[in-house]
Design a protein around this motif. Sequence first.
Motif, PDB file in Angstrom:
ATOM      1  N   ASP A  68       0.862  -1.299   0.036  1.00 24.36           N
ATOM      2  CA  ASP A  68      -0.179  -0.159  -0.007  1.00 24.36           C
ATOM      3  C   ASP A  68       0.890   1.122   0.082  1.00 24.36           C
ATOM      4  OD1 ASP A  68      -2.313   1.748   0.086  1.00 24.36           O
ATOM      5  OD2 ASP A  68      -2.289   1.365   2.405  1.00 24.36           O
ATOM      6  N   HIS A  69       0.380   2.261  -0.833  1.00 21.59           N
ATOM      7  CA  HIS A  69       1.384   3.460  -0.791  1.00 21.59           C
ATOM      8  C   HIS A  69       0.460   4.491   0.223  1.00 21.59           C
ATOM      9  CE1 HIS A  69       2.798   2.236  -4.751  1.00 21.59           C
ATOM     10  NE2 HIS A  69       3.521   3.084  -4.693  1.00 21.59           N
ATOM     11  N   LEU A  70       1.239   4.526   1.231  1.00 20.44           N
ATOM     12  CA  LEU A  70       0.594   5.454   2.359  1.00 20.44           C
ATOM     13  C   LEU A  70       0.484   7.001   1.855  1.00 20.44           C
ATOM     14  CD1 LEU A  70       2.737   4.005   5.114  1.00 20.44           C
ATOM     15  CD2 LEU A  70       0.343   3.376   4.563  1.00 20.44           C
ATOM     16  N   CYS A  71       1.704   7.365   1.019  1.00 24.70           N
ATOM     17  CA  CYS A  71       1.605   8.673   0.098  1.00 24.70           C
ATOM     18  C   CYS A  71       0.560   9.006  -0.782  1.00 24.70           C
ATOM     19  CB  CYS A  71       2.916   8.770  -0.272  1.00 24.70           C
ATOM     20  SG  CYS A  71       3.412   7.692  -1.689  1.00 24.70           S
ATOM     21  N   GLY A  72      -0.163   7.733  -1.461  1.00 28.16           N
ATOM     22  CA  GLY A  72      -1.179   7.946  -2.481  1.00 28.16           C
ATOM     23  C   GLY A  72      -0.504   8.199  -3.844  1.00 28.16           C
ATOM     24  N   ASN A  73       0.808   7.965  -3.999  1.00 22.48           N
ATOM     25  CA  ASN A  73       1.627   8.352  -5.171  1.00 22.48           C
ATOM     26  C   ASN A  73       1.936   6.810  -5.730  1.00 22.48           C
ATOM     27  OD1 ASN A  73       2.824   9.646  -7.596  1.00 22.48           O
ATOM     28  ND2 ASN A  73       4.384  10.244  -5.978  1.00 22.48           N
ATOM     29  N   PRO A  74       1.071   6.466  -6.876  1.00 20.27           N
ATOM     30  CA  PRO A  74       1.387   5.079  -7.516  1.00 20.27           C
ATOM     31  C   PRO A  74       2.854   4.890  -7.932  1.00 20.27           C
ATOM     32  CG  PRO A  74      -0.778   5.679  -8.129  1.00 20.27           C
ATOM     33  CD  PRO A  74      -0.009   6.800  -7.459  1.00 20.27           C
ATOM     34  N   PRO A  75       3.521   6.036  -8.502  1.00 18.10           N
ATOM     35  CA  PRO A  75       4.974   5.723  -9.085  1.00 18.10           C
ATOM     36  C   PRO A  75       6.007   5.729  -7.907  1.00 18.10           C
ATOM     37  CG  PRO A  75       3.976   7.786  -9.737  1.00 18.10           C
ATOM     38  CD  PRO A  75       3.157   7.220  -9.027  1.00 18.10           C
ATOM     39  N   CYS A  76       5.595   6.012  -6.728  1.00 17.29           N
ATOM     40  CA  CYS A  76       6.626   6.142  -5.632  1.00 17.29           C
ATOM     41  C   CYS A  76       7.181   4.846  -5.110  1.00 17.29           C
ATOM     42  CB  CYS A  76       5.816   6.725  -4.377  1.00 17.29           C
ATOM     43  SG  CYS A  76       6.979   7.174  -2.980  1.00 17.29           S
ATOM     44  N   TRP A  77       8.250   4.689  -4.855  1.00 15.82           N
ATOM     45  CA  TRP A  77       8.943   3.388  -4.363  1.00 15.82           C
ATOM     46  C   TRP A  77       9.665   3.644  -2.926  1.00 15.82           C
ATOM     47  CZ3 TRP A  77      14.250   2.886  -4.200  1.00 15.82           C
ATOM     48  CH2 TRP A  77      15.076   3.740  -4.911  1.00 15.82           C
ATOM     49  N   ASN A  78       9.384   4.820  -2.394  1.00 20.89           N
ATOM     50  CA  ASN A  78      10.196   5.163  -1.139  1.00 20.89           C
ATOM     51  C   ASN A  78       9.710   3.976  -0.002  1.00 20.89           C
ATOM     52  OD1 ASN A  78      11.069   6.035   1.243  1.00 20.89           O
ATOM     53  ND2 ASN A  78      10.618   8.305   0.678  1.00 20.89           N
ATOM     54  N   SER A  79      10.545   3.259   0.340  1.00 19.22           N
ATOM     55  CA  SER A  79      10.069   2.376   1.630  1.00 19.22           C
ATOM     56  C   SER A  79       9.357   3.097   2.625  1.00 19.22           C
ATOM     57  CB  SER A  79      11.158   1.404   1.862  1.00 19.22           C
ATOM     58  OG  SER A  79      12.162   2.291   2.423  1.00 19.22           O
ATOM     59  N   ALA A  80       9.809   4.073   2.912  1.00 19.13           N
ATOM     60  CA  ALA A  80       9.068   4.972   4.277  1.00 19.13           C
ATOM     61  C   ALA A  80       7.551   5.275   3.839  1.00 19.13           C
ATOM     62  CB  ALA A  80       9.912   6.157   4.469  1.00 19.13           C
ATOM     63  N   HIS A  81       7.268   5.186   2.541  1.00 19.55           N
ATOM     64  CA  HIS A  81       5.853   5.468   1.976  1.00 19.55           C
ATOM     65  C   HIS A  81       5.069   4.266   2.016  1.00 19.55           C
ATOM     66  CE1 HIS A  81       7.294   9.710   0.381  1.00 19.55           C
ATOM     67  NE2 HIS A  81       7.663   9.421   1.572  1.00 19.55           N
ATOM     68  N   LEU A  82       5.693   3.075   2.035  1.00 19.08           N
ATOM     69  CA  LEU A  82       4.905   1.814   1.618  1.00 19.08           C
ATOM     70  C   LEU A  82       4.688   1.001   2.823  1.00 19.08           C
ATOM     71  CD1 LEU A  82       7.313   1.026  -1.477  1.00 19.08           C
ATOM     72  CD2 LEU A  82       5.088   2.172  -1.384  1.00 19.08           C
ATOM     73  N   ASP A  83       3.522   0.130   2.702  1.00 17.62           N
ATOM     74  CA  ASP A  83       3.397  -0.917   3.880  1.00 17.62           C
ATOM     75  C   ASP A  83       2.483  -2.095   3.192  1.00 17.62           C
ATOM     76  OD1 ASP A  83       2.650  -1.601   6.501  1.00 17.62           O
ATOM     77  OD2 ASP A  83       0.748  -0.670   6.511  1.00 17.62           O
ATOM     78  N   ALA A  84       3.067  -3.221   3.681  1.00 24.37           N
ATOM     79  CA  ALA A  84       2.654  -4.480   3.252  1.00 24.37           C
ATOM     80  C   ALA A  84       1.382  -4.989   4.007  1.00 24.37           C
ATOM     81  CB  ALA A  84       3.611  -5.717   3.650  1.00 24.37           C
ATOM     82  N   VAL A  85       0.302  -4.848   3.382  1.00 28.69           N
ATOM     83  CA  VAL A  85      -0.852  -5.289   3.987  1.00 28.69           C
ATOM     84  C   VAL A  85      -1.836  -6.263   3.397  1.00 28.69           C
ATOM     85  CG1 VAL A  85      -1.219  -3.024   4.950  1.00 28.69           C
ATOM     86  CG2 VAL A  85      -2.048  -3.201   2.686  1.00 28.69           C
ATOM     87  N   SER A  86      -2.694  -6.792   4.041  1.00 36.85           N
ATOM     88  CA  SER A  86      -3.560  -7.706   3.193  1.00 36.85           C
ATOM     89  C   SER A  86      -4.328  -7.029   2.106  1.00 36.85           C
ATOM     90  CB  SER A  86      -4.562  -8.562   3.975  1.00 36.85           C
ATOM     91  OG  SER A  86      -5.660  -7.536   4.704  1.00 36.85           O
ATOM     92  N   ARG A  87      -5.033  -7.746   1.160  1.00 32.83           N
ATOM     93  CA  ARG A  87      -5.824  -7.167   0.026  1.00 32.83           C
ATOM     94  C   ARG A  87      -6.837  -6.572   0.515  1.00 32.83           C
ATOM     95  NH1 ARG A  87      -4.174  -9.462  -5.328  1.00 32.83           N
ATOM     96  NH2 ARG A  87      -2.322 -10.800  -4.668  1.00 32.83           N
ATOM     97  N   GLU A  88      -7.513  -7.055   1.675  1.00 30.69           N
ATOM     98  CA  GLU A  88      -8.837  -6.459   2.206  1.00 30.69           C
ATOM     99  C   GLU A  88      -8.230  -5.058   2.974  1.00 30.69           C
ATOM    100  OE1 GLU A  88      -7.662  -9.691   3.246  1.00 30.69           O
ATOM    101  OE2 GLU A  88      -9.120 -10.838   1.696  1.00 30.69           O
TER     102      GLU A  88
END
Length: 128
Positions: A68-88
């Motif tokens: 999941d992109h916590l920043c809401g920016n799909p092309p972003c790959w900054n790991s601080a902006h990402l979170d592994a979550v279930s699909r639900e």
Amino acid sequence: MADKAAVISYLRARSVIWPESEGGCFEWVQYRERDGYGRFTAEGRPRYVHREGFIASGGWIPKGWTVDHLCGNPPCWNSAHLDAVSREENTRRARNARWVRFMRENHAALNVARKLDASVIESVAVTR
């Protein structure tokens, strides 16, 4: 892709790295899908930039989960902006974000939500 440092170097060479004052996103500038997600091919397989960047930065994605992109920016790959979550969970977060955006843009709906004591929104502050 085995060498994490090589992956990070590859991604950085093909990205624009925004300073923290401008959001801090590591934005992929090469090929993007229609929905904005960055993609490249390695070892003959298509790969998503945000997933590979998350893994190369030490993150772990359980089988069947998404990033999941916590920043809401799909092309972003900054790991601080990402979170592994279930699909639900990813779907719930996206729905909640769309609902909050709708409420901010529609003053009449915002008034209805206030009259309902915002019970239709999952613990999200809706303010103009």
